[in-house]
Design an enzyme around this catalytic site. Structure first.
Site, mmCIF file in Angstrom:
data_model
loop_
_atom_site.group_PDB
_atom_site.id
_atom_site.type_symbol
_atom_site.label_atom_id
_atom_site.label_comp_id
_atom_site.label_asym_id
_atom_site.label_seq_id
_atom_site.Cartn_x
_atom_site.Cartn_y
_atom_site.Cartn_z
ATOM 1 N N GLY A 68 0.908 -1.344 0.087
ATOM 2 C CA GLY A 68 0.082 -0.035 0.258
ATOM 3 C C GLY A 68 0.589 1.688 0.087
ATOM 4 N N MET B 272 -15.126 24.246 -18.009
ATOM 5 C CA MET B 272 -14.328 24.486 -19.186
ATOM 6 C C MET B 272 -13.017 24.630 -18.568
ATOM 7 S SD MET B 272 -16.352 23.636 -22.165
ATOM 8 C CE MET B 272 -14.956 24.662 -22.911
ATOM 9 N N CYS C 203 -18.952 25.935 -29.304
ATOM 10 C CA CYS C 203 -18.861 26.555 -28.027
ATOM 11 C C CYS C 203 -18.527 28.260 -27.772
ATOM 12 C CB CYS C 203 -18.324 26.005 -27.450
ATOM 13 S SG CYS C 203 -17.257 26.059 -25.914
ATOM 14 N N CYS D 92 -21.613 25.075 -18.617
ATOM 15 C CA CYS D 92 -21.949 23.503 -19.359
ATOM 16 C C CYS D 92 -23.235 22.390 -18.117
ATOM 17 C CB CYS D 92 -20.813 22.530 -19.647
ATOM 18 S SG CYS D 92 -19.669 22.938 -19.933
#
Lengths: 1549, 485
Positions: A257, A501, A1155, A1161
């Site tokens: 781990g 964006m 766009c 969005c």
């Protein structure tokens, strides 16, 4: 060319960042019976875990493995006797296993220091022994580093009577001699290392392959080498500079781990130094420091800390519980005494957090524990003859079934101990109950815990500053935008606001605006080597509790009077809490004392004053702590016209680091009272650099001012804001896989971009900063500029209001953005009117950063001095270059069908690639387009709002199929249709975070593609639940390669420091392709703080990747792609120079498609039909494939022009040519002047034959797969659909069985597959990981034995049934039969397990049916469809995030409700069929049948396929059992069923 | 951000106006600003774009999304503060600006744009009504003196900014009233003049000194004021720490064809100001009227349109407007988005009645007794991109009054000559707009802004230049400037 096998830090490569994870296991005899057999069995386990390790560029170059055993007394005694040395009785001597330098003089010097330490400690040197080895089989690099291996024998001196005392002396000898040898700084002494020095244990390890351990160390072959325990470990390191000392086991542990918090943990150890005293070690304690050397691996550091605790007098189990506590904070079911134990120790040591399966031993006891999240697998069996075998996998040591009495697993946070002296297994409950009961912890806690909430105070009103609010806001650079975009939503909704964006504004160091210091830090996040966690669905493991004030003595085992501790439930303090702290002395009868340090100073002193002011503050803090102050309040509230505030983060970190260095940090708490903190990132930074609590007075005043005259609304706003910050902090922490604020405090999980190294080294020690930047005085200057502007009354606008901002939305004269209105308009016009000259105008806006500095690459300049340009027609054609281009992973769902298909068609036309994104793909897109077809005629009228013309031969499918954590629509067929399969580890917009598609966005079409129910919310978990570490990733790559041997497998990473070593690991994990994304890219919706502050620019990550891969000789076999705000041909050329073969574009093609960077969005209101599902808006879509094609060609053309000017003919020749770059000269900007790109431009000097671009291929080893034989035998079925039956044995090394066979079916027959049971395969044995992954319809695998993790992942219609061997004597329902994360992302099919499954059963199931006789924690998490029946008990957090499908659980103990996470589901009884029919509500019936019918059918099938006795029993007493079943019904599912029914009704009417 | 789905739910709304018949009878403004509720709905249509093209389309870069939102939320006070932060005189632009912002509005791509101008109009009117437009005197005086020459929108904006920065500003105006083109170029029915007076009061309270009837150089020229006192340029430069030239571009483009000398052929600027003076109550105004005449207006721009409106109010017997260029298209959307399109524009004056024709070249004026009686013209064919006379298309049109509204060529040369500044190719004062020499002329201490520098343009451009120039002057005087651009 002679190269050092172990390169040091160079360029962006830093060995500090390497990660490892692996296979671990042990064999022990419960009664302590020693034998050579145990040693041999240990070595067998090791060999059978080979696939969990990794090899480097040289197949023999292992990452290391080893073995820990008890001292083989008889063998050593006889061996030493041959030298004439008579060893004292066992327990009265110690053996040191020592790696010594090969240089004889250096070796002698080391030996001398060890001997000197033995003498200094009053012990006796008995002699040395040369350890015989056979290095014939070693890889060259391993040989080069091979040490001389000797054992030293140390006898006890006077005063040492018991073994424990000797053990402590040996510890001190090892430590002090180690320090002494370090101090010699021998150039030829690097090999020196002491694997073990103990009277009980001995470690054999090295840079060896698993099978080499027993070959290399001749001792291990000797039958006289006997032990009752053998602890083994096989390592998988991300890079290939393993060394002998990094192999496990360490002295006490072997670890699988990753400790995510290690930097903080190590700091805290250092911080305690002055405050630790030990009644056991006494004055010897002084000799152990430094306990942990900088640069040690996380496992080694953990081992050091554990060892200290054990040597300090804790039992090893007790110490483990301190270091890796269970998630006790929110554990309602935990026994109060145990809770008290954890709570008491919580203040002594912060958790070492991260995915971990740690096996530990002190030679008398051996055990293992698992992290609180259960993120690593650990299976064990007990045999009738007293053997315990534990391993990362079952079946790693074949044992006849009839001998096994118990098969089980380690559960999250649970411990398991074999006490060899007592001769028995101590289970978790007994062990912890005993430890918890040993002291009256609950009573102590009551006595010493002071909860700030409960402190009685006078409710003092907060001190009000006389300076107007506006001026103070301006003094801390508040903007209108921050108030409006961030703070207001936080105070209204209690959540961080979302944007989309990506980020296209400049780095702080390049910005023409004055930025706060916070802007210079980027959040780090977990990818690949450790998983992020889900702070929402798995909230039970997270905690924001913080202790303020002195921490107890770590080694105070006999503490009679521990210090009081002040506890807060979360670290953001409101006005009243702050006043309590300020006057804490008054309220606690003087038990706490707070001291306020004013970090403001006269602005007239200027920037030069900052250094001395910081020095004074540190001195004041130190003196105050020495004088007994228990809380230091670092405050800037006295800021006014004359006094400027030192950035709180700087002051805090300086003081924190100073106190750490003085060993005083744990003697006092640090509270920051600052006007600067207002967004989540600020709080995260303050916590990460040491603040135990923060009082953001100005943010709170700002909130109050939003509600003038309405104190109730004001306090509600504050409450919500604090809640939002808390949620955000959990998100930031969990991105890194950290669960508790206690471990996050001081963990420094950040990277600096734009800060000078000396500044960072001095005040933010240990933080990475790779491009230099502003220094201390410039930081002060920036603060002063902000301050002066705030109090300058000349600006008539700022006199009245805050600066408008411009960071989040573009504003004229606000912060700069790459996408200006002009740039967008010019690009659209260029591509629509097919005008390359307009494109060049656009490119000029983006590329020319001589005046507006935006990106690191903007400051690069091409070195044209030494190049000879070539004619452009000699440069490879644009049509070739565009084949290297692809579009970004944007799902159909995030963007409209029209936009999604436009990109696909365009990229297919040019031979590039488009990407499905997360969310499946419409199968109607697979066949090529015929003449006359349009998008609408192909996909169906109802599916397309704006038709798109197609040409014959167009292809609508995306060549890149994404596999993200949600696994939506990832079927065998989907994978079979891929050219590339991309594993999305992280995305630029929000690395380390999950996502969700709200139910209202899940249309009928999207639901079809994702195999879910329309209207049901879909959650993508933060981690891939089958990737918790690097070897898991290797496994998934292997799975996907099996699912489609013709597709290349890609792994998408996001740039951050250390990404290069992760990429090296990815290459070693056999990925064919890796994507390095910039932090700034990403079109998806994400919290603003992630968009802005998580990850780094790709220039850094890409260069680091290239350097590390080349240095590791791993570059040739993997293709490297870059993406993130790539916009122009210049970007492409720079990407190639920094190391990219391929290039991804997302935002720009969207802009080309219409766009206009609304950044809305996430609201579904895209007015141009790009990022919306609203049919009315989609009709407005104006994009066309032609435009995108034009764009790609323009970019390639611009790149060609640049290549010609640089004298480059082929793009391949450009890759890695950093000599062609230089930093732009004459940068005038005062902040940018300090930047230094030399690390980015550095190229490792390697022999010419070492590849620097993609030119080789990976060896996936598929030819060895069991499936090759299965496919052969199944030919009649594959070709003619005839039935075949196959019998075969199976072992744990047979992984991913049935998958390649399924590929053959999917390739031929699609998702429908073959008729049921066409191919029947019967296996016997322990199946390896991913048994039946992506199993296609028509295949039935039935297994007698057991399976490991990921069984049935992505199940695509096949059937899996597993039952124990008839010889196994245990009760199946009480024994484990399958591993963790079974049926992850299953789509269809059936699975039956006669036995118990591990954690996370049927996670993200979307359609499969499963029956199991018990499950671990987090069962059915994120499930969206399908049916699960659990005929036994479940672990905790069942049904977290479950939005669809149904689970039926047999509530055996009547406490299921407490184990179930009720956030998204309702629990209901199973009614008798007749009763349910009578009640009606048929539209809510699952699968259209009554629950009774469903459950019965499942149990009958289970009985049929597995012969389950439990099933028969239940069926036999059905009436009684039915009443005990609970139906888990997701609320979302119920709502969606209702809506669907209503819609149907409406349609019918 | 307005309402998330506002643009899907609400329509663009035209401001209400008086009927054409009624308004032709007077010279008052006839456009009503939106009601609070209407403005709120119009504000709700704003999508608060991440990249607000309106803001870059607007020459003064009004922070349009912010005040749209504020109006939507009813915070009119903050709305005017935000509006004023970029625009000194929204009451001017809210009335006479052709609104390039609306051509750049993202909704313009496939929908009707947000009624940005109508919102601006509503905000500023409401602000005045509410008493929110108060003087903002500088906190401290700098002791520096600046002279601004010209009191049009550029000069006024520049003066106001400089005064607010603490400088002592004196504005020189050759006419008898302050306002330049705003005062005498724009008819009252488009903008009533008390708007200017109210601003001047504010500016006076902020410390600006106005000197009307002062002309730079020796003699008044053009339509200037015959009573004006001359001011010595050299002395100005000596007496002031900086001087700003903001005198506009007043030299009209002429039409040198036969008959140009006939009585009844006038420049528009010989005609329009007279009416403004009459409305202002001046006596002894020259007697030039369109009443009962056949009026022909040459030039299809805004000035021509103002001539139409004024002639209609004079009750002309016919009004014809000719444009040399072809008739532009009238597309529903903006094909040049986000840039300014060449499109057919029909003003409120046109709505009141006029014949319009395009591709017309005037060949000659025909007179009778020295007075113009008719106009000879020919149709042009522009298909080749160049004008070609269409054979046989010559025609003659009766004309008693011909108004030349063909734009302005350059600033008045004499003013530039007395300062001796360098000129550009078009005869404008040469100065950059960016960098260290922004708005500085070739003469030390002498700055320039507005039409004098950029040539004839919009009021909103003049305001921008005035503001930017003020910042440049402030920087020049103080070493740095805190003035917003």
């Amino acid at each position: 060319m002679e190269l050092p096998a172990q390169p040091g830090a160079q360029g962006l490569y830093d060995p500090r960042h390497e990660h490892d994870a692996c296979g671990v296991g042990f064999v022990a005899h419960i009664k302590g019976k020693k034998s050579h057999g145990i040693v041999e069995q240990g070595l067998t386990v090791l060999r059978n875990l080979t696939h969990r390790g990794a090899v480097g560029w040289d197949p023999k170059l292992s990452d290391g493995s080893g073995l820990l055993i008890q001292i083989p007394d008889r063998f050593l005694r006889e061996e030493m006797a041959r030298q004439g040395v008579k060893l004292p009785p066992l327990g009265q001597y110690g053996v040191g296993m020592v790696f010594l330098p090969r240089d004889p003089a250096s070796r002698q010097a080391c030996e001398y220091e060890i001997e000197r330490a033995v003498k200094d400690e009053g012990q006796v040197i008995l002699g040395w022994r040369d350890v015989p080895v056979d290095n014939a089989d070693l890889a060259e690099p391993a040989k080069k580093l091979e040490p001389v291996i000797r054992q030293i024998f140390i006898g006890r001196g006077r005063g040492v009577t018991v073994t424990d005392a000797l053990e402590r002396k040996l510890y001190i000898i090892r430590k002090s001699s180690g320090h002494a040898i370090q101090a010699l700084r021998l150039a030829h002494g690097k090999e020196f290392y002491v694997p073990s020095m103990s009277a009980r244990t001995l470690v054999y390890k090295g840079m060896l392959l698993a099978h080499q351990v027993g070959e290399y160390y001749l001792d291990l072959k000797d039958a006289r080498v006997e032990s009752a325990l053998a602890l083994v470990h096989q390592r998988f390191s991300t890079n290939t500079f393993p060394s002998w000392d990094l192999a496990h086991p360490f002295r006490m542990i072997a670890h699988n781990g990753e400790i995510n918090t290690v930097r903080g943990n190590v700091n805290w150890i250092r911080a305690r130094q002055g405050a630790i005293s030990s009644p056991v070690l006494d004055e010897d304690l002084g000799k152990i420091w430094p306990l942990i050397y900088p640069g040690q691996s996380d496992s080694a550091s953990f081992d050091n800390a554990l060892e200290l605790l054990v040597m300090g007098g804790y039992s090893v189990a007790h110490a483990m519980m301190m270091m890796i506590p269970e998630a006790w904070e929110n554990h309602a079911l935990m026994d109060p005494a145990r809770r008290a134990f954890y709570e008491y120790h919580a203040a002594m040591m912060e958790p070492w957090d991260g995915p971990a399966s740690i096996a530990f031993t002190d030679g008398r006891q051996i055990g293992a524990t698992l992290d609180r999240n259960g993120l690593r697998p650990s299976r064990y069996i007990v045999t009738e003859d007293g053997l315990v075998i534990m391993g990362s996998e079952c079946g790693c040591l074949p044992v006849p079934e009839e001998k096994i009495v118990k098969k089980w697993r380690l559960q999250p946070g649970k411990m398991f101990l074999v006490d060899l002296e007592k001769g028995r297994i101590v289970d978790d409950a007994e062990l912890k109950d005993a430890l918890s009961g040993a002291r009256p912890y609950a009573e102590w806690i009551e006595r010493i815990r002071v909860k700030l909430d409960e402190v009685e105070s006078e409710k003092t009103a907060p001190l009000k500053s006389a300076v107007p609010l506006l001026d103070r806001q301006q003094a801390f650079a508040y903007t209108q935008e921050e108030v409006k975009f961030l703070m207001a939503p936080m105070s209204q909704n209690g959540e961080e606001p979302i944007g989309s964006m990506g980020n296209d504004s400049p780095l702080a160091v390049l910005s023409g605006k004055d930025k706060t210091l916070y802007h210079y830090f980027k959040q780090l996040f977990a990818q690949v080597t450790n998983p992020p966690i889900d702070p929402i669905r798995e909230e039970l493991v997270t905690s924001l509790v913080s202790f303020i004030g002195p921490k107890p003595n770590l080694l105070g085992i006999d503490e009679m009077n521990p210090p009081l501790r002040l506890e807060v439930s979360q670290p953001v303090l409101d006005f009243y809490e702050m006043e309590k702290i300020r006057h804490i002395e008054r309220y606690t009868g003087g038990k706490f004392r707070a001291l306020e340090l004013d970090i403001t100073y006269p602005v007239a002193w200027g920037r030069d004053a900052v250094e001395a002011r910081l020095a004074s503050l540190c001195a004041q803090a130190e003196d105050a702590v020495r004088a007994g102050a228990s809380i230091i309040v670092i405050s800037d509230r006295l800021v006014d016209r004359e006094r400027v505030a030192i950035p709180a983060l700087l002051a805090l970190s300086a003081i924190h680091q100073h106190l750490v260095a003085k060993g005083l940090r744990t003697s006092a708490g640090l509270v920051v009272e600052t006007g600067s903190a207002r967004e989540v990132h600020h709080f995260a930074l303050l916590g990460g650099y040491g603040a135990e609590a923060v009082h953001p007075y100005l943010a709170l005043e700002t909130l109050l001012a939003m509600h003038p005259g309405d104190p109730a609304a004001g306090s509600k706003a504050i409450k919500n804001f604090v809640k939002a910050v808390g949620k955000g902090l959990k998100k930031v922490m969990s991105k890194m896989g950290i669960s508790t604020y206690m471990s996050y405090t001081g963990a420094q999980i950040f990277e600096a971009v734009g800060l000078a190294r000396p500044l960072v080294d001095k005040y933010f020690t240990g933080t990475a900063s790779n491009v230099g930047g502003i220094g201390l005085f410039e930081v002060a200057e920036e603060a002063i500029r902000i301050h002066c502007a705030a109090f300058d009354e000349r600006d008539p606008v700022l006199r009245e209001m805050l600066d408008a901002g411009g960071e989040y939305a573009w504003r004229v004269r606000g912060e700069e953005h790459m996408w200006t209105p002009d740039a967008i308009a010019k690009l659209q016009r260029a591509t629509r009117s097919d005008s390359y000259s307009s494109y060049k105008e656009y490119a000029q806006i983006i590329n020319d950063q001589s005046l507006r500095h935006m990106t690191l690459r903007g400051l690069f300049e091409f070195q044209r001095d030494k190049v000879r340009p070539v004619p452009i027609d000699e440069v490879e054609p644009a049509a070739e270059i565009v084949k290297r281009f692809s579009t970004g992973a944007m799902s159909l769902g995030s963007i409209s069908t029209e936009a999604h298909t436009t990109l696909a068609v365009a990229m297919n036309r040019i031979g590039g690639k488009s990407n499905t994104g997360e969310g499946g793909e419409d199968r109607r897109r697979y066949a090529p387009v015929k003449a006359g077809e349009t998008l609408r005629s192909r996909l169906g009228a109802g599916r397309v709002e704006k038709d798109i013309e197609l040409r014959a031969g167009d292809v609508l499918k995306s060549k890149i199929k994404q596999v993200a954590s949600g696994r939506f629509g990832v079927t065998a067929e989907y994978l079979a249709s891929a050219e590339q399969i991309q594993i999305k580890m992280a995305q630029g917009a929000k690395p380390g975070e999950g996502g969700q598609l709200p139910g209202r966005k899940v249309s009928e079409y999207i639901a079809e593609l994702r195999f879910s129910t329309p209207g049901v919310e879909l959650i993508s978990p933060p981690p891939h639940h089958d990737i918790y570490s690097i070897e898991d990733l290797a496994q998934l790559i292997h799975d996907l390669k099996n699912a489609n041997p013709n597709a290349s497998i890609s792994v998408k990473l996001v740039s951050e420091v250390g990404v290069g070593t992760v990429a090296a690991g990815v290459s070693k994990a056999k990925a064919d392709h890796v994507t390095i994304s910039g932090y700034d890219g990403g079109t998806g919706a994400s919290p603003w703080s992630s968009i802005k502050h998580a990850g780094t620019p790709w220039e850094l990550g890409l260069a680091e990747t290239q350097q590390t891969l080349v240095l590791n000789r791993l570059r040739g076999r993997i293709a490297v792609q870059v993406d993130g705000q790539l916009k122009t041909g210049r970007d492409v050329v720079i990407g190639a120079i920094l190391g990219a073969d391929e290039f991804g574009f997302a935002t720009a093609p969207l802009v080309v498609s219409g766009c206009i960077m609304m950044r809305k969005c996430h609201l579904n209101t895209c007015p141009v039909g790009v990022a919306t599902q609203d049919p009315a808006l989609r009709r407005k879509f104006t994009g066309k494939p032609e435009y995108v094609v034009n764009y790609m060609f323009y970019v390639a053309e611009e790149a060609r022009e640049l290549m010609a000017s640089l004298g480059i003919r082929k793009l391949d020749e450009l890759i890695g040519r950093t000599d062609l770059l230089d930093m732009r000269k004459g940068i005038e900007h005062w902040k940018a002047k300090g930047l230094d790109f030399s690390r980015i431009f550095e190229m490792p000097k390697m022999p010419v034959q070492v590849a620097v671009h993609h030119s080789e291929s990976q060896d996936h080893g598929l030819e060895k797969a069991l499936d090759q034989r299965l496919i052969e035998l199944a030919q009649p079925a594959l070709e003619r659909g005839e039935k075949v039956a196959i019998d075969m044995p199976i072992r744990n090394i047979n992984r991913t069985v049935g998958t390649m066979l399924s590929h053959e079916i999917a390739r031929r027959y699609g998702h429908e597959g073959l008729a049921e049971d066409t191919i029947q395969v019967r296996f016997a044995g322990s199946a390896g990981q991913s048994f039946g992954a992506f199993l296609a319809r028509g295949v039935a695998l039935s297994l007698v034995g057991d399976t490991n993790d990921y069984c049935g992942k992505g199940l695509s219609g096949g059937r899996i049934s597993v039952q124990p061997s008839p010889k196994f004597r245990g009760e199946p329902a009480d024994n484990i039969i399958t591993g963790n994360v079974v049926l992850y992302g299953a789509i269809a099919g059936e699975a039956y397990f006669r036995g118990v499954a591990g954690e996370r059963f049927a996670v993200r199931n979307s359609g499969a049916t499963a029956v199991v006789e018990g499950v671990g924690d987090h069962g059915c998490e994120y499930m969206t469809g399908g049916t699960v029946a659990v005929l036994g008990s479940t672990g905790r957090n069942f049904a977290a995030g479950m939005s669809g499908g149904i689970a039926y659980v047999l509530d055996t103990d009547g406490d299921f409700a407490r184990r179930c996470n009720p956030a998204m589901v309702d629990l209901e009884p199973i009614l008798a069929e007749t009763e349910q029919q009578a009640r009606g509500g048929r539209e809510f019936w699952h699968l259209g049948r009554t629950d009774e019918a469903n459950v019965r059918a499942l149990i009958e099938a289970h009985a049929k396929h597995t012969g389950s006795r439990r099933a028969q029993q239940i069926l036999g007493q059905w009436a009684e059992y039915r009443a005990r079943f609970v139906k888990v019904f997701p609320k979302e599912y119920r709502r969606a069923l209702g809506e669907l029914a209503a819609a149907r009704k409406k349609e019918a009417a | 951000m307005g309402k998330v789905t506002g643009f899907l739910e609400y329509q663009r709304l035209q401001e209400a106006s008086e009927s054409t018949d009624a308004r032709k009878k007077h010279y008052r403004e006839f456009v009503l600003h939106l009601s609070d509720e209407e403005a709120k709905i119009q504000g709700a249509r704003c999508m608060d774009c991440g990249t607000p093209f309106c803001m870059s389309g607007c020459p003064v870069n009004n922070i349009i999304p912010d005040w749209n939102d504020l109006v939507y939320r009813g915070d009119w006070k903050l709305a005017i503060d935000t509006l004023h932060s970029t625009n000194n005189f929204p009451e001017f632009t809210g009335r006479v600006c052709p609104a390039p912002c609306e051509e750049a509005c993202v909704l313009r791509i496939n929908n009707d744009p947000v009624g940005i101008k109508s919102i601006e109009h509503a905000i500023i009117d409401r602000a005045w009504e509410s008493g929110w437009v108060a003087p903002q005197p500088a906190a401290a005086r700098t002791g520096k003196k600046v002279a601004v020459i010209g009191s049009g929108p550029a000069g006024l904006a520049c003066a106001q900014q400089l005064a607010r920065a603490g400088h002592a500003v004196t504005v020189y105006e050759k006419n008898d009233r302050i306002g330049g083109l705003l005062r005498y170029g724009i008819p009252d029915f488009k903008m009533e003049k008390w708007h200017i007076d109210r601003r001047i009061e504010q500016m006076q309270a902020e410390g600006v000194e106005f000197r009307t009837n002062h002309v730079i150089g020796a003699a008044p020229v053009g339509a200037g004021n015959r009573q004006a006192r001359p001011v010595d340029a050299k002395k100005l430069l000596k007496d002031f720490d900086a001087v700003v030239l903001a005198g506009g571009a007043e030299v009209p483009r002429d039409l040198p064809v036969p008959g140009r000398d006939l009585d009844g052929v006038h420049f528009a600027m010989d005609f329009l100001p007279l009416q403004n003076r009459r409305v202002a109550g001046d006596k002894n105004v020259d007697d030039l009227w369109a009443s009962g005449k056949h009026v022909v207006i040459i030039g299809g721009g805004d000035t021509g349109s103002d001539c139409v409106g004024t002639s209609n109010r004079h009750a002309a017997s016919s009004i014809t407007q000719f444009e040399l260029l072809p008739m532009p298209p009238d597309p529903e959307r903006n094909p040049e988005w986000p840039y300014w399109p060449t499109r057919l524009r029909t003003s409120s004056s046109h709505e009141e009645g006029a014949e319009r024709d395009w591709s017309i070249a005037t060949k000659a004026f025909v007179g009778e007794g020295g007075k113009v009686k008719a106009l000879k013209a020919v149709k042009l064919d522009w298909t080749s991109g160049k004008p070609v006379e269409v054979p046989g298309s010559e025609f003659e049109l009766p004309a008693d009054l011909v108004l030349l509204a063909m734009g302005f060529v350059s600033p008045v040369a004499s003013v530039l000559e007395v300062f001796g500044v360098e000129k550009d190719a078009r005869g404008n004062v040469r100065a950059d707009v960016e960098g260290a020499s922004a708005y500085r002329t070739s003469v030390d201490k002498l700055f320039t802004a507005g039409d004098m520098r950029r040539g004839q343009s919009l009021v909103v451009w003049a305001i921008r230049e005035g503001r930017q120039c003020a910042r440049a002057v402030d920087e020049f005087l103080m070493g740095l400037s805190e003035l917003p651009r």
